[in-house]
Design a protein around this motif. Structure first.
Motif, PDB file in Angstrom:
ATOM      1  N   ILE A   1       2.273  82.965 -24.348  1.00 31.87           N
ATOM      2  CA  ILE A   1       3.191  81.804 -24.753  1.00 31.87           C
ATOM      3  C   ILE A   1       2.651  80.624 -24.054  1.00 31.87           C
ATOM      4  O   ILE A   1       2.853  79.399 -24.726  1.00 31.87           O
ATOM      5  CB  ILE A   1       4.603  82.398 -24.234  1.00 31.87           C
ATOM      6  N   GLU A   2       2.016  80.790 -22.933  1.00 29.77           N
ATOM      7  CA  GLU A   2       1.578  79.609 -22.105  1.00 29.77           C
ATOM      8  C   GLU A   2       0.422  78.973 -22.843  1.00 29.77           C
ATOM      9  O   GLU A   2       0.319  77.458 -23.060  1.00 29.77           O
ATOM     10  CB  GLU A   2       1.135  80.097 -21.165  1.00 29.77           C
ATOM     11  N   THR A   3      -0.323  79.916 -23.476  1.00 25.85           N
ATOM     12  CA  THR A   3      -1.654  79.464 -24.389  1.00 25.85           C
ATOM     13  C   THR A   3      -1.144  78.535 -25.560  1.00 25.85           C
ATOM     14  O   THR A   3      -1.510  77.511 -25.932  1.00 25.85           O
ATOM     15  CB  THR A   3      -2.461  80.618 -24.776  1.00 25.85           C
ATOM     16  N   ARG A   4      -0.145  79.204 -26.465  1.00 23.07           N
ATOM     17  CA  ARG A   4       0.482  78.724 -27.506  1.00 23.07           C
ATOM     18  C   ARG A   4       1.124  77.413 -27.168  1.00 23.07           C
ATOM     19  O   ARG A   4       0.927  76.236 -28.059  1.00 23.07           O
ATOM     20  CB  ARG A   4       1.382  79.534 -27.999  1.00 23.07           C
ATOM     21  N   THR A   5       1.765  77.135 -26.046  1.00 27.52           N
ATOM     22  CA  THR A   5       2.431  76.149 -25.537  1.00 27.52           C
ATOM     23  C   THR A   5       1.319  74.953 -25.334  1.00 27.52           C
ATOM     24  O   THR A   5       1.535  73.678 -25.816  1.00 27.52           O
ATOM     25  CB  THR A   5       3.215  76.087 -24.172  1.00 27.52           C
ATOM     26  N   GLN A   6       0.438  75.140 -24.786  1.00 26.16           N
ATOM     27  CA  GLN A   6      -0.824  74.259 -24.586  1.00 26.16           C
ATOM     28  C   GLN A   6      -1.366  73.695 -25.926  1.00 26.16           C
ATOM     29  O   GLN A   6      -1.862  72.426 -26.072  1.00 26.16           O
ATOM     30  CB  GLN A   6      -1.811  74.854 -23.542  1.00 26.16           C
ATOM     31  N   GLU A   7      -1.625  74.767 -26.741  1.00 28.71           N
ATOM     32  CA  GLU A   7      -2.141  74.355 -28.026  1.00 28.71           C
ATOM     33  C   GLU A   7      -1.241  73.402 -28.934  1.00 28.71           C
ATOM     34  O   GLU A   7      -1.710  72.384 -29.362  1.00 28.71           O
ATOM     35  CB  GLU A   7      -2.620  75.641 -28.893  1.00 28.71           C
ATOM     36  N   GLY A   8       0.161  73.474 -28.702  1.00 30.61           N
ATOM     37  CA  GLY A   8       1.073  72.947 -29.470  1.00 30.61           C
ATOM     38  C   GLY A   8       1.061  71.580 -28.776  1.00 30.61           C
ATOM     39  O   GLY A   8       1.281  70.563 -29.605  1.00 30.61           O
ATOM     40  N   ILE A   9       0.904  71.431 -27.509  1.00 29.64           N
ATOM     41  CA  ILE A   9       0.965  70.006 -26.862  1.00 29.64           C
ATOM     42  C   ILE A   9      -0.410  69.540 -27.344  1.00 29.64           C
ATOM     43  O   ILE A   9      -0.064  67.877 -27.549  1.00 29.64           O
ATOM     44  CB  ILE A   9       0.826  70.257 -25.205  1.00 29.64           C
ATOM     45  N   GLN A  10      -1.567  69.779 -27.191  1.00 29.47           N
ATOM     46  CA  GLN A  10      -2.855  69.364 -27.591  1.00 29.47           C
ATOM     47  C   GLN A  10      -2.813  68.752 -29.050  1.00 29.47           C
ATOM     48  O   GLN A  10      -3.040  67.624 -29.532  1.00 29.47           O
ATOM     49  CB  GLN A  10      -3.956  70.417 -27.471  1.00 29.47           C
ATOM     50  N   LYS A  11      -1.968  69.662 -30.078  1.00 25.69           N
ATOM     51  CA  LYS A  11      -1.890  69.524 -31.379  1.00 25.69           C
ATOM     52  C   LYS A  11      -0.961  68.284 -31.435  1.00 25.69           C
ATOM     53  O   LYS A  11      -1.188  67.330 -32.442  1.00 25.69           O
ATOM     54  CB  LYS A  11      -1.583  70.625 -32.168  1.00 25.69           C
ATOM     55  N   ARG A  12       0.124  68.175 -30.774  1.00 22.87           N
ATOM     56  CA  ARG A  12       1.088  67.065 -30.847  1.00 22.87           C
ATOM     57  C   ARG A  12       0.314  65.896 -30.422  1.00 22.87           C
ATOM     58  O   ARG A  12       0.479  64.565 -31.255  1.00 22.87           O
ATOM     59  CB  ARG A  12       2.164  67.256 -29.925  1.00 22.87           C
ATOM     60  N   GLN A  13      -0.690  65.827 -29.211  1.00 26.35           N
ATOM     61  CA  GLN A  13      -1.040  64.533 -28.728  1.00 26.35           C
ATOM     62  C   GLN A  13      -2.214  63.933 -30.058  1.00 26.35           C
ATOM     63  O   GLN A  13      -2.184  62.931 -30.292  1.00 26.35           O
ATOM     64  CB  GLN A  13      -2.104  64.934 -27.414  1.00 26.35           C
ATOM     65  N   MET A  14      -3.059  64.922 -30.607  1.00 27.93           N
ATOM     66  CA  MET A  14      -3.725  64.414 -31.530  1.00 27.93           C
ATOM     67  C   MET A  14      -3.142  63.830 -32.859  1.00 27.93           C
ATOM     68  O   MET A  14      -3.647  62.958 -33.458  1.00 27.93           O
ATOM     69  CB  MET A  14      -4.647  65.720 -32.232  1.00 27.93           C
ATOM     70  N   ILE A  15      -1.811  64.418 -33.093  1.00 27.10           N
ATOM     71  CA  ILE A  15      -1.154  63.979 -34.288  1.00 27.10           C
ATOM     72  C   ILE A  15      -0.558  62.470 -34.125  1.00 27.10           C
ATOM     73  O   ILE A  15      -0.673  61.505 -34.777  1.00 27.10           O
ATOM     74  CB  ILE A  15      -0.007  64.814 -34.513  1.00 27.10           C
ATOM     75  N   LEU A  16      -0.164  62.291 -32.707  1.00 25.99           N
ATOM     76  CA  LEU A  16       0.362  60.991 -32.472  1.00 25.99           C
ATOM     77  C   LEU A  16      -0.803  60.091 -32.227  1.00 25.99           C
ATOM     78  O   LEU A  16      -0.361  58.823 -32.772  1.00 25.99           O
ATOM     79  CB  LEU A  16       1.198  61.266 -30.879  1.00 25.99           C
ATOM     80  N   ALA A  17      -2.022  60.544 -31.879  1.00 25.63           N
ATOM     81  CA  ALA A  17      -2.994  59.735 -31.442  1.00 25.63           C
ATOM     82  C   ALA A  17      -3.428  59.123 -33.101  1.00 25.63           C
ATOM     83  O   ALA A  17      -3.939  57.968 -33.373  1.00 25.63           O
ATOM     84  CB  ALA A  17      -4.355  60.110 -30.964  1.00 25.63           C
ATOM     85  N   GLU A  18      -3.483  59.995 -34.031  1.00 22.83           N
ATOM     86  CA  GLU A  18      -3.858  59.611 -35.445  1.00 22.83           C
ATOM     87  C   GLU A  18      -2.858  59.030 -35.804  1.00 22.83           C
ATOM     88  O   GLU A  18      -3.102  57.694 -36.874  1.00 22.83           O
ATOM     89  CB  GLU A  18      -3.987  61.150 -36.378  1.00 22.83           C
TER      90      GLU A  18
END
Length: 554
Positions: free
Chosen positions: A457-474
């Motif tokens: 769950i912790e790994t999936r949460t971190q992946e979700g945060i990184q993905k969110r940050q990439m989307i916001l940056a784009e």
């Protein structure tokens, strides 16, 4: 107060009833109504015209429809009377909750299932009858909130179902069944920084149990505890509890612990057949009406009924949400383990009582045989005394030898029995030790699985945060470089899904996709525009070149 009532077919035809269900009752067609399903049109018609003198399924007397609001409507007798099947809103909602849990667990539940008995005037109607989709697993669940119910009535219902090899589980509504009770809350002494102490009351945790105290307990409660050793209960807040005998106490001491909603079905299914004595008393009238269809009826639940906000109703949905929130920080006791432990102790005590009973019978038998032998000896002695003197000594020796042999024989049988019992107890202790070892191993495996799940769950949460940050940056990049069409697309997306920082990852993906589509179209248009401009410039240069050339020729 009852949740269900019916109208004769002829009277129901006077008013257009949209929510009534055609039903067979006592060999006739009637319209079955549930008070919480009656719509506003029907309610107004009943109020204005006074139509619809409903009938009670239990006693057949007239009932009136009492309208409060859709959640709290009910049927009531015109005159206060003792009815054999009064059903409170708490009783109805608890019954429907148990029905729902079994249905969600993959079983086939039925409401108001009627059972025929050997007595013509007694056909008990089970609150919830459950059977498995495959196999022969069956159970009856009786919800009880009437503290005046007689032990004979409890025994009569239980044995009626037992005649069909179906165990009966009893669920008590605490506030309705007991005058006063304690144990669902715990009082703690809190020491403050200034040295003072205060008492604070908190709800019982899911990972602890408490002493259950009760005043004014009905006789039927002692009857159920003696028969089963435990009983299931529910309070008005919608929480389920396991009340059981204290396995470490010889007196009538009870303990209480919480049962999570998800464990209630498996706890009820542990109910075993019991044997209760009862006295049958014939009645001049039927105790309950008889449904022509023995299978009972299926019930499609409505959210309005299960989420009732009445102060006297039970809000199981709110209780379940509270339970989920508390289980995040609290562990929970295993109710099946507690019940299994209780049954093992009760079985041991039962064997011990049987052993004491057999020992007392054996001692009484030995004493009776001894007295009988002495009396027989005295009679023979009296008869032989007048025959020959020397026969007296011989007879005494023979009788003494016989008594010694019998005593040795009885002692040998008694020692063999004791040794057999001790051997069985040793085998039981070995089984319990092996069970503890297996449980410890299973617990260790479950703890390891829980750690793995947390890491995942912790790994999936971190992946979700990184993905969110990439989307916001784009999105920021598109917003900076895009034109008017891109800006308008961004405004439209914000209107639909809200600000980007408040959108979920799924919504952000949709937003980015829409913005990128507009941005791509905008870029494509720009490229075409620039290509067109370049072509026009080349044509312009070619034209000037030709004009210059012609001028030179001249």
């Amino acid at each position: 107060m009852s949740l269900y009532a019916y109208l004769p077919y002829e009277e129901a035809a006077k008013v257009q009833h949209d929510t009534g269900v055609l039903f067979h009752y006592e060999g006739k067609e009637v319209w079955l109504f549930q008070s919480t399903n009656i719509n506003s049109y029907e309610r107004e018609m009943l109020k204005k015209q006074g139509l619809g003198r409903f009938k009670c399924f239990s006693c057949g007397e007239d009932m009136k429809f009492v309208a409060h609001n859709k959640k709290n409507n009910y049927f009531s007798h015109f005159q206060r009377k003792e009815c054999t099947l009064p059903e409170s809103l708490e009783h109805a909602i608890t019954k429907l909750k148990i029905y729902t849990l079994f249905k969600q667990a993959g079983y086939i539940p039925r409401l108001e299932r009627v059972f025929n008995t050997i007595h013509a005037d007694y056909n008990p109607r089970a609150d919830v009858f459950v059977e498995a989709i495959s196999g022969s697993e069956k159970i009856v669940v009786e919800v009880q909130g009437n503290k005046s119910i007689l032990p004979n009535t409890v025994a009569k219902r239980t044995m009626a179902y037992a005649a069909e090899k179906i165990p009966t589980a009893w669920v008590l509504i605490l506030e309705n069944y007991f005058e006063q009770y304690g144990g669902t809350t715990v009082t703690e002494v809190i020491k403050h920084n200034d040295g003072s102490f205060t008492n604070e009351v908190r709800a019982l945790r899911y990972d602890e149990d408490s002493i259950f105290t009760v005043s004014g307990a009905p006789k039927s409660f002692s009857q159920l505890m003696a028969a089963y050793g435990y009983v299931i209960a529910v309070n008005h807040e919608g929480h389920f509890f396991l009340i059981r005998q204290d396995v470490f106490s010889n007196s009538d001491v009870y303990r209480i612990s919480r049962i999570p909603h998800e464990n209630l079905v498996e706890v009820l299914l542990t109910t075993e057949l019991v044997d209760l004595d009862y006295h049958y008393e014939p009645k001049t009238m039927k105790e309950k009406g008889f449904f022509h269809g023995l299978a009972g009826f299926d019930h499609e639940l409505t959210e309005e009924l299960m989420k009732n906000n009445s102060p006297t109703a039970i809000d199981f949905e709110l209780a379940y949400q509270i339970e989920l929130e508390r289980l995040k920080s609290e562990g929970k006791l295993d109710p099946l383990f507690l019940i299994r432990q209780l049954k093992e102790v009760r079985e041991f005590v039962s064997r011990d009582k049987i052993r004491e009973k057999y020992s007392a019978q054996r001692e009484k038998m030995n004493e009776s045989k001894y007295r009988s032998g002495v009396e027989r000896f005295n009679r023979n002695y009296t008869k032989l005394l007048n025959v020959k003197t020397y026969m007296n000594d011989l007879m005494v020796k023979l009788i003494q030898q016989k008594e010694e042999q019998e005593e040795l024989l009885y002692m040998k049988v008694y020692e063999n029995t004791i040794n057999e019992w001790n051997s069985r107890l040793d085998e039981k202790q070995i089984e319990n030790m092996q069970l503890k070892i297996r449980l410890k191993k299973i617990l260790s495996e479950l703890e390891q699985k829980a750690l793995n799940i947390e890491k995942y769950i912790e790994t999936r949460t971190q992946e979700g945060i990184q993905k969110r940050q990439m989307i916001l940056a784009e999105i920021d990049s598109l917003q900076d470089t895009g034109g008017k069409s891109t800006q308008r697309a961004i405004i439209e997306v914000v209107k639909v899904y809200g600000e980007f920082n408040k959108q979920t990852n799924k919504e952000l993906v949709k937003s980015l996709k829409q913005i990128k589509n507009v941005y791509s179209q905008e870029i494509e248009k720009q490229k075409k525009k620039e290509e067109k401009k370049s072509i026009e410039q080349l044509r312009d240069e070619e034209r000037r070149y030709r004009e210059t050339r012609e001028w030179r020729l001249f």
